[in-house]
Design a protein around this motif. Structure first.
Motif: not given
Length: 288
Positions: A2-29
């Protein structure tokens, strides 16, 4: 959920978030997914080690750290794998409900933690009690089917014919190439949650022809959702035909149950925060 359903109406008005980021490590990501609202800030640190299954270790591991947004003091550490399983399955259920709801037999493609979480939630919600399970390893398929039966559902190893007649098909794999044919039922709901890179797609481009396609956000769809990106490149999906889940939930976009409907989810940081907040608040409430 239900918390996802409420936020999904327009998450940009409720949350501050950044795009997924990543980097390579010897064993993976190593992946990082941060998000914040006025009360809580969270960061998911997840690792993907492709060789780990051969070592008898999980392919995906990680932690989710929750902070007070004002003091930035750490207030909780949550298992990232379990949180992601709950989040992903919850978002899928919101998407399935928005697209008209589960009907008939469901096909679960994949035998991962995500596959188990989706099967479990469909049973717990009372949406489906008849499943076929599809995967590369017979023993893993039977293990997941047995888990479904332990929940009181009918669950068996699936065949290609089962995929063609299923009312709901959920893909939860780490595959980079399509794992289902483009001959699924003309009124099927197809959900793909296993990939989040432009070069990986669980659904074939042909499946998108004349389908209603729903995504979490247009930005994610054009940068991370390989299934959608490849369908657009193949000419089987017009870019302006893709709609956001929030628009469907608000009633801005009508859904046609007679058409093939596709929900592509890549997972977003605000969703992790919504679930982590619910877990944290539940724990605080139980402590009194």
């Amino acid at each position: 959920m239900e918390s996802i359903r409420r936020a999904a109406v327009d998450p940009r008005t409720l949350e501050r978030s950044a795009a997924r980021s990543g980097f390579q490590a010897p064993g993976g990501e190593v992946l990082l997914m941060p998000a914040a609202d006025d009360r809580l800030t969270g960061v998911k640190l997840a690792t993907i080690a492709p060789e780990n299954p051969g070592r008898g270790l999980p392919r995906v591991q990680g932690v989710y750290v929750l902070f007070d947004s004002t003091t930035l003091a750490a207030v909780a550490v949550i298992d990232a794998v379990e949180l992601t399983a709950v989040r992903t399955a919850g978002v899928s259920m919101v998407g399935i409900a928005a697209l008209g709801g589960a009907t008939g037999r469901a096909a679960i493609v994949g035998t991962s933690v995500q596959a188990r979480a989706h099967l479990r939630l469909l049973v717990e919600l009372g949406w489906c009690d008849d499943f076929t399970v599809h995967g590369r390893r017979a023993e893993a398929v039977e293990e997941l089917a047995a888990y479904g039966r332990s929940l009181g559902a009918r669950a068996t190893s699936g065949t290609p014919a089962d995929l063609a007649t299923a009312g709901l098909v959920i893909c939860c794999t780490s595959a980079s190439v399509p794992v289902v044919p483009d001959t699924l039922a003309p009124d099927v709901i197809a959900v793909a949650v296993g990939s989040h890179t432009p070069t990986a797609a669980e659904l074939p481009a042909g499946l998108f022809k004349d389908a209603q396609v729903v995504v979490e956000s247009q930005t994610a769809a054009t940068t991370e959702a390989g299934d959608v990106i490849q369908a657009v490149a193949a000419g089987t999906l017009a870019p302006d035909a893709v709609v956001e889940l929030g628009a469907v939930l608000r009633g801005d976009v009508p859904i046609d149950p007679a058409r093939r409907r596709i929900f592509k989810s890549v997972g977003m940081a605000w969703q992790d925060l919504a679930v982590a907040t619910a877990v944290f608040e539940s724990e605080i409430s139980e402590r009194g």
